[in-house]
Design a protein around this motif. Structure first.
Motif, PDB file in Angstrom:
ATOM      1  N   UNK A  79       8.866   2.489   9.710  1.00  0.00           N
ATOM      2  CA  UNK A  79       8.070   2.357  10.681  1.00  0.00           C
ATOM      3  C   UNK A  79       6.388   2.136  10.150  1.00  0.00           C
ATOM      4  N   UNK A  80       6.010   3.039   9.253  1.00  0.00           N
ATOM      5  CA  UNK A  80       4.804   3.024   8.577  1.00  0.00           C
ATOM      6  C   UNK A  80       4.454   1.545   8.177  1.00  0.00           C
ATOM      7  N   UNK A 115       0.593   6.127   3.240  1.00  0.00           N
ATOM      8  CA  UNK A 115       0.634   4.580   2.667  1.00  0.00           C
ATOM      9  C   UNK A 115      -0.711   3.888   2.351  1.00  0.00           C
ATOM     10  N   UNK A 116      -1.620   4.133   3.523  1.00  0.00           N
ATOM     11  CA  UNK A 116      -2.952   3.665   3.039  1.00  0.00           C
ATOM     12  C   UNK A 116      -3.782   4.316   1.728  1.00  0.00           C
ATOM     13  N   UNK A 119       0.408  -6.403   5.917  1.00  0.00           N
ATOM     14  CA  UNK A 119       0.507  -6.887   4.410  1.00  0.00           C
ATOM     15  C   UNK A 119       2.199  -6.352   4.002  1.00  0.00           C
ATOM     16  N   UNK A 120       2.150  -7.021   2.676  1.00  0.00           N
ATOM     17  CA  UNK A 120       3.549  -6.782   2.257  1.00  0.00           C
ATOM     18  C   UNK A 120       3.405  -5.447   1.139  1.00  0.00           C
ATOM     19  N   UNK A 156      -3.242  -1.844  -4.670  1.00  0.00           N
ATOM     20  CA  UNK A 156      -2.305  -2.765  -4.041  1.00  0.00           C
ATOM     21  C   UNK A 156      -3.210  -3.270  -2.747  1.00  0.00           C
ATOM     22  N   UNK A 157      -2.739  -4.686  -2.483  1.00  0.00           N
ATOM     23  CA  UNK A 157      -3.340  -5.134  -1.117  1.00  0.00           C
ATOM     24  C   UNK A 157      -4.702  -5.418  -1.402  1.00  0.00           C
ATOM     25  N   UNK A 158      -5.289  -5.563  -2.343  1.00  0.00           N
ATOM     26  CA  UNK A 158      -6.786  -5.958  -2.531  1.00  0.00           C
ATOM     27  C   UNK A 158      -6.915  -7.478  -2.280  1.00  0.00           C
TER      28      UNK A 158
END
Length: 88
Positions: free
Chosen positions: A16-17, A73-74, A23-24, A82-84
């Motif tokens: 769920x999170x 997760x954040x 984003x992936x 990640x996710x930059x």
């Protein structure tokens, strides 16, 4: 709760999170379970801060677990880089 219960609970909260955070995420099934279980503990800690006071690290309910898993997760994405998004 049994070990199997914690694994299933962590898996659902982690999925769920991951669905809520945009984003992936390239983390596997085991990391998703760990994310959910740690998120449950973090959610219980945060919930304890805003309610009757700090009672130590206690597991939270479903909503608190998902919120805690989002926080974890954040933080995980920030620490690992990640996710930059590149600025072009």
């Amino acid at each position: 709760m049994t070990i199997v219960g914690w694994i299933v609970f962590g898996l659902i909260a982690g999925f769920l999170a991951r669905a809520i955070v945009p984003g992936k995420d390239d983390i596997g099934l085991l990391m998703t379970i760990v994310l959910g279980v740690v998120g449950s503990v973090v959610g219980g800690f945060v919930f304890g801060l805003f309610t009757v006071g700090l009672r130590g690290f206690q597991p939270a309910g479903w909503i608190g677990s998902v919120i805690g898993a989002i926080i974890v997760l954040v933080i995980y994405n920030a620490v690992t880089g990640r996710k930059r998004r590149s600025r072009s």
